[in-house]
Design a protein around this motif. Sequence first.
Motif, mmCIF file in Angstrom:
data_model
loop_
_atom_site.group_PDB
_atom_site.id
_atom_site.type_symbol
_atom_site.label_atom_id
_atom_site.label_comp_id
_atom_site.label_asym_id
_atom_site.label_seq_id
_atom_site.Cartn_x
_atom_site.Cartn_y
_atom_site.Cartn_z
ATOM 1 N N TYR A 24 2.969 45.344 -8.554
ATOM 2 C CA TYR A 24 3.555 46.535 -7.957
ATOM 3 C C TYR A 24 5.057 46.357 -7.895
ATOM 4 C CZ TYR A 24 2.946 50.883 -5.410
ATOM 5 O OH TYR A 24 2.941 52.204 -5.060
ATOM 6 N N GLN A 25 5.787 47.401 -8.226
ATOM 7 C CA GLN A 25 7.251 47.345 -8.194
ATOM 8 C C GLN A 25 7.791 48.633 -7.607
ATOM 9 O OE1 GLN A 25 9.228 46.150 -11.796
ATOM 10 N NE2 GLN A 25 11.121 47.172 -11.225
ATOM 11 N N MET A 26 8.792 48.463 -6.737
ATOM 12 C CA MET A 26 9.475 49.608 -6.160
ATOM 13 C C MET A 26 10.960 49.453 -6.427
ATOM 14 S SD MET A 26 7.147 49.050 -2.872
ATOM 15 C CE MET A 26 7.749 47.429 -2.976
ATOM 16 N N ASN A 27 11.577 50.472 -6.951
ATOM 17 C CA ASN A 27 13.022 50.520 -7.150
ATOM 18 C C ASN A 27 13.573 51.550 -6.168
ATOM 19 O OD1 ASN A 27 12.497 48.799 -9.258
ATOM 20 N ND2 ASN A 27 12.966 50.269 -10.864
ATOM 21 N N LEU A 28 14.326 51.073 -5.189
ATOM 22 C CA LEU A 28 14.816 51.939 -4.125
ATOM 23 C C LEU A 28 16.336 51.942 -4.103
ATOM 24 C CD1 LEU A 28 12.477 50.458 -1.384
ATOM 25 C CD2 LEU A 28 12.088 52.562 -2.667
ATOM 26 N N ASP A 29 16.901 52.996 -3.535
ATOM 27 C CA ASP A 29 18.331 52.994 -3.265
ATOM 28 C C ASP A 29 18.596 51.929 -2.204
ATOM 29 O OD1 ASP A 29 18.687 55.200 -4.952
ATOM 30 O OD2 ASP A 29 18.371 56.620 -3.304
ATOM 31 N N VAL A 30 19.778 51.334 -2.229
ATOM 32 C CA VAL A 30 20.118 50.307 -1.256
ATOM 33 C C VAL A 30 20.004 50.856 0.161
ATOM 34 C CG1 VAL A 30 21.946 48.786 -0.398
ATOM 35 C CG2 VAL A 30 21.581 49.023 -2.866
ATOM 36 N N GLU A 31 20.544 52.047 0.396
ATOM 37 C CA GLU A 31 20.501 52.650 1.731
ATOM 38 C C GLU A 31 19.062 52.891 2.176
ATOM 39 O OE1 GLU A 31 22.212 54.155 -0.887
ATOM 40 O OE2 GLU A 31 24.160 53.315 -0.379
ATOM 41 N N GLU A 32 18.224 53.289 1.247
ATOM 42 C CA GLU A 32 16.822 53.539 1.548
ATOM 43 C C GLU A 32 16.130 52.241 1.989
ATOM 44 O OE1 GLU A 32 13.109 55.721 -0.749
ATOM 45 O OE2 GLU A 32 14.771 54.943 -1.937
ATOM 46 N N ALA A 33 16.355 51.163 1.260
ATOM 47 C CA ALA A 33 15.758 49.872 1.619
ATOM 48 C C ALA A 33 16.267 49.389 2.975
ATOM 49 C CB ALA A 33 16.053 48.836 0.539
ATOM 50 N N VAL A 34 17.562 49.525 3.212
ATOM 51 C CA VAL A 34 18.141 49.117 4.491
ATOM 52 C C VAL A 34 17.533 49.935 5.624
ATOM 53 C CG1 VAL A 34 20.277 49.082 5.854
ATOM 54 C CG2 VAL A 34 20.278 48.205 3.514
ATOM 55 N N GLY A 35 17.346 51.227 5.393
ATOM 56 C CA GLY A 35 16.752 52.099 6.403
ATOM 57 C C GLY A 35 15.318 51.724 6.749
ATOM 58 N N LEU A 36 14.646 51.029 5.840
ATOM 59 C CA LEU A 36 13.267 50.586 6.079
ATOM 60 C C LEU A 36 13.218 49.162 6.635
ATOM 61 C CD1 LEU A 36 11.628 52.013 2.845
ATOM 62 C CD2 LEU A 36 11.378 52.874 5.183
ATOM 63 N N GLY A 37 14.386 48.595 6.928
ATOM 64 C CA GLY A 37 14.422 47.250 7.490
ATOM 65 C C GLY A 37 14.941 46.201 6.532
ATOM 66 N N GLY A 38 15.233 46.598 5.310
ATOM 67 C CA GLY A 38 15.786 45.678 4.321
ATOM 68 C C GLY A 38 14.745 45.159 3.346
ATOM 69 N N VAL A 39 15.239 44.609 2.262
ATOM 70 C CA VAL A 39 14.391 44.108 1.179
ATOM 71 C C VAL A 39 13.448 43.007 1.680
ATOM 72 C CG1 VAL A 39 14.438 42.836 -1.015
ATOM 73 C CG2 VAL A 39 15.948 44.785 -0.679
ATOM 74 N N GLU A 40 13.940 42.121 2.524
ATOM 75 C CA GLU A 40 13.098 41.017 3.004
ATOM 76 C C GLU A 40 11.926 41.524 3.845
ATOM 77 O OE1 GLU A 40 13.036 37.900 1.966
ATOM 78 O OE2 GLU A 40 14.628 38.541 0.598
ATOM 79 N N LEU A 41 12.150 42.534 4.664
ATOM 80 C CA LEU A 41 11.066 43.096 5.456
ATOM 81 C C LEU A 41 10.044 43.785 4.552
ATOM 82 C CD1 LEU A 41 9.936 43.674 8.310
ATOM 83 C CD2 LEU A 41 11.105 45.864 8.165
ATOM 84 N N ILE A 42 10.502 44.504 3.548
ATOM 85 C CA ILE A 42 9.595 45.161 2.606
ATOM 86 C C ILE A 42 8.777 44.106 1.854
ATOM 87 C CG2 ILE A 42 9.438 46.639 0.568
ATOM 88 C CD1 ILE A 42 12.085 47.966 1.600
#
Length: 131
Positions: A24-42
């Motif tokens: 599974y792969q997700m390509n997100l905008d940086v702001e979007e990932a940060v808004g979800l808690g960041g790449v490490e949390l995802i």
Amino acid sequence: MAEALVPLLQRSCPDGGGGYGRRYQMNLDVEEAVGLGGVELIRAAIRKAARTLGCKVNTLGMITRHGSIVVIQDLREAPEEFAKAVNDDMNERMMAALHRVWGEDGKPPAQRRTVALQTQEFRVAVAALTS
């Protein structure tokens, strides 16, 4: 978030793969990932979801100048009865990627689990958590 990701990972298994070969792969905008808690949390959430399905996984998460990428791959070796389906799926993905890289004429081989689709599924699943 992990609970919302379990169904996505279940669907990422190749047809006939018996639960093996998930990717599974997700390509997100940086702001979007940060808004979800960041790449490490995802990454942590998708690892947790994969473990509930019995997967042994490798994950990758990074922020680039083009956006954020989170990838998970099931590393388990498929038993013999599922190995052909898992290998065929991997070959189809590779052929589609090479078709794009080499710039071959015509439509690339059809894929039902593209990164664009997986990213959209992820967005919908996360949005359902907040509504």
